[in-house]
Write a protein that holds these residues in place. Structure first.
Motif, PDB file in Angstrom:
ATOM      1  N   UNK A 242      17.327 -12.926  -1.956  1.00  0.00           N
ATOM      2  CA  UNK A 242      16.484 -14.068  -2.161  1.00  0.00           C
ATOM      3  C   UNK A 242      15.302 -13.532  -2.689  1.00  0.00           C
ATOM      4  N   UNK A 243      14.531 -14.291  -3.450  1.00  0.00           N
ATOM      5  CA  UNK A 243      13.079 -13.910  -3.937  1.00  0.00           C
ATOM      6  C   UNK A 243      12.108 -13.783  -2.763  1.00  0.00           C
ATOM      7  N   UNK A 244      12.223 -14.496  -1.874  1.00  0.00           N
ATOM      8  CA  UNK A 244      11.281 -14.347  -0.716  1.00  0.00           C
ATOM      9  C   UNK A 244      11.350 -13.134  -0.032  1.00  0.00           C
ATOM     10  N   UNK A 245      12.663 -12.743   0.055  1.00  0.00           N
ATOM     11  CA  UNK A 245      12.939 -11.281   0.732  1.00  0.00           C
ATOM     12  C   UNK A 245      12.569 -10.136  -0.253  1.00  0.00           C
ATOM     13  N   UNK A 246      12.979 -10.404  -1.555  1.00  0.00           N
ATOM     14  CA  UNK A 246      12.306  -9.245  -2.540  1.00  0.00           C
ATOM     15  C   UNK A 246      11.056  -9.182  -2.406  1.00  0.00           C
ATOM     16  N   UNK A 247      10.260 -10.122  -2.410  1.00  0.00           N
ATOM     17  CA  UNK A 247       8.693  -9.977  -2.265  1.00  0.00           C
ATOM     18  C   UNK A 247       8.365  -9.388  -0.917  1.00  0.00           C
ATOM     19  N   UNK A 248       9.038  -9.874   0.177  1.00  0.00           N
ATOM     20  CA  UNK A 248       8.653  -9.355   1.643  1.00  0.00           C
ATOM     21  C   UNK A 248       8.786  -7.967   1.678  1.00  0.00           C
ATOM     22  N   UNK A 249       9.713  -7.231   1.132  1.00  0.00           N
ATOM     23  CA  UNK A 249       9.943  -5.942   1.282  1.00  0.00           C
ATOM     24  C   UNK A 249       9.133  -5.121   0.223  1.00  0.00           C
ATOM     25  N   UNK A 250       8.752  -5.687  -0.744  1.00  0.00           N
ATOM     26  CA  UNK A 250       7.883  -4.691  -1.710  1.00  0.00           C
ATOM     27  C   UNK A 250       6.614  -4.217  -1.132  1.00  0.00           C
ATOM     28  N   UNK A 251       6.073  -4.785   0.060  1.00  0.00           N
ATOM     29  CA  UNK A 251       5.001  -4.080   0.417  1.00  0.00           C
ATOM     30  C   UNK A 251       5.425  -2.820   1.220  1.00  0.00           C
ATOM     31  N   UNK A 252       6.484  -2.503   1.599  1.00  0.00           N
ATOM     32  CA  UNK A 252       7.182  -1.336   2.137  1.00  0.00           C
ATOM     33  C   UNK A 252       7.572  -0.460   1.213  1.00  0.00           C
ATOM     34  N   UNK A 253       8.531  -1.046   0.279  1.00  0.00           N
ATOM     35  CA  UNK A 253       8.995  -0.245  -0.796  1.00  0.00           C
ATOM     36  C   UNK A 253       8.229   0.620  -1.719  1.00  0.00           C
ATOM     37  N   UNK A 254       7.170  -0.328  -1.979  1.00  0.00           N
ATOM     38  CA  UNK A 254       6.311   0.344  -3.334  1.00  0.00           C
ATOM     39  C   UNK A 254       5.557   1.517  -2.731  1.00  0.00           C
ATOM     40  N   UNK A 255       5.407   1.727  -1.567  1.00  0.00           N
ATOM     41  CA  UNK A 255       4.380   2.983  -1.107  1.00  0.00           C
ATOM     42  C   UNK A 255       5.583   4.233  -0.379  1.00  0.00           C
ATOM     43  N   UNK A 256       6.784   3.792  -0.617  1.00  0.00           N
ATOM     44  CA  UNK A 256       7.809   4.536  -0.222  1.00  0.00           C
ATOM     45  C   UNK A 256       7.987   5.707  -1.400  1.00  0.00           C
ATOM     46  N   UNK A 257       7.954   7.224  -0.968  1.00  0.00           N
ATOM     47  CA  UNK A 257       8.370   8.204  -1.756  1.00  0.00           C
ATOM     48  C   UNK A 257       9.856   8.105  -2.120  1.00  0.00           C
ATOM     49  N   UNK A 258      10.547   7.540  -1.419  1.00  0.00           N
ATOM     50  CA  UNK A 258      12.214   7.561  -1.344  1.00  0.00           C
ATOM     51  C   UNK A 258      12.565   6.298  -2.298  1.00  0.00           C
ATOM     52  N   UNK A 259      12.106   5.292  -2.271  1.00  0.00           N
ATOM     53  CA  UNK A 259      12.475   3.969  -3.162  1.00  0.00           C
ATOM     54  C   UNK A 259      11.466   3.413  -3.982  1.00  0.00           C
TER      55      UNK A 259
ATOM     56  N   UNK B 257      13.843   3.734   6.302  1.00  0.00           N
ATOM     57  CA  UNK B 257      13.009   2.551   6.722  1.00  0.00           C
ATOM     58  C   UNK B 257      12.001   2.994   7.835  1.00  0.00           C
ATOM     59  N   UNK B 258      12.375   3.863   8.562  1.00  0.00           N
ATOM     60  CA  UNK B 258      11.547   4.494   9.692  1.00  0.00           C
ATOM     61  C   UNK B 258      10.422   5.168   9.086  1.00  0.00           C
ATOM     62  N   UNK B 259      10.796   5.715   7.840  1.00  0.00           N
ATOM     63  CA  UNK B 259       9.584   6.398   7.061  1.00  0.00           C
ATOM     64  C   UNK B 259       8.722   5.586   6.691  1.00  0.00           C
ATOM     65  N   UNK B 260       8.873   4.319   6.594  1.00  0.00           N
ATOM     66  CA  UNK B 260       8.021   3.268   5.996  1.00  0.00           C
ATOM     67  C   UNK B 260       6.645   3.162   7.073  1.00  0.00           C
ATOM     68  N   UNK B 261       7.061   3.641   8.523  1.00  0.00           N
ATOM     69  CA  UNK B 261       6.075   3.629   9.323  1.00  0.00           C
ATOM     70  C   UNK B 261       4.973   4.602   9.029  1.00  0.00           C
ATOM     71  N   UNK B 262       5.241   5.382   8.315  1.00  0.00           N
ATOM     72  CA  UNK B 262       4.280   6.584   7.983  1.00  0.00           C
ATOM     73  C   UNK B 262       3.590   6.453   6.686  1.00  0.00           C
TER      74      UNK B 262
END
Length: 174
Positions: free
Chosen positions: A51-68, A119-124
């Motif tokens: 869904x578009x809402x979830x895609x936008x919702x996870x972006x805050x986590x994934x855009x800062x991750x060196x893994x994804x 996903x736990x790495x997103x905490x950092x």
């Protein structure tokens, strides 16, 4: 002597808690609950990624991750989320196949371990996860959302261990 044996048998009938209280049934029950809760959560969260809402919702986590975060260099926000969703749904199916193939379920659990380590790495890596406005740093709203992944990581490790034991020993270890 015969009456002693009969009295001991009577005590075991009178005290069913001796069997119920034994912990030998708790470990398999815990593994099964962990496995199929993990399946349900991965499946449900995975299908939401389309869904578009979830895609936008996870972006805050994934855009800062060196893994994804690298995915955004060649995929749209929606396509990256769909790829993540496909992986999560696939892992759920693999884990659920434990009665058919412990080996396949083990591979699914290993994939879930990698997913939850990410996903736990997103905490950092995600700004705003820790709220520093208090005397003691607390989890912010984003951190509260992510902290559950520590428990899911534990479930994935447990199900991987059980499935690995089942196919290496030819039977259930728990």
């Amino acid at each position: 002597m015969n009456s002693l044996v009969q009295s001991q048998q009577a005590l075991s009938i009178v005290r069913p808690s001796s069997t119920f209280g034994a912990a030998h049934w708790l470990a398999p029950l815990g593994v099964h609950i962990s496995r199929y809760a993990l399946v349900l959560i991965l499946f449900w969260i995975g299908i939401q990624k389309f869904t578009l809402a979830e895609a936008e919702g996870i972006r805050v986590f994934t855009m800062h991750s060196p893994f994804v975060s690298w995915m955004y260099s060649f995929l749209s926000v929606r396509a990256a989320s769909s790829l993540i969703g496909t992986v999560e749904v696939s892992l759920a199916v693999l884990i659920a196949l434990r009665p058919v193939s412990p080996r396949v379920s083990f591979l699914g659990s290993v994939g879930a371990i990698m997913t939850f380590l990410t996903t736990v790495s997103f905490l950092f890596t995600t700004p705003g996860v820790i709220d520093h406005s208090h005397a003691v740093p607390l989890l912010g709203e984003l951190g509260g959302f992510l902290i559950k992944d520590l428990a899911l990581l534990g479930c994935a490790v447990l199900t991987a261990a059980e499935a690995r034991g089942a196919y290496s020993l030819g039977g259930d270890r728990f």
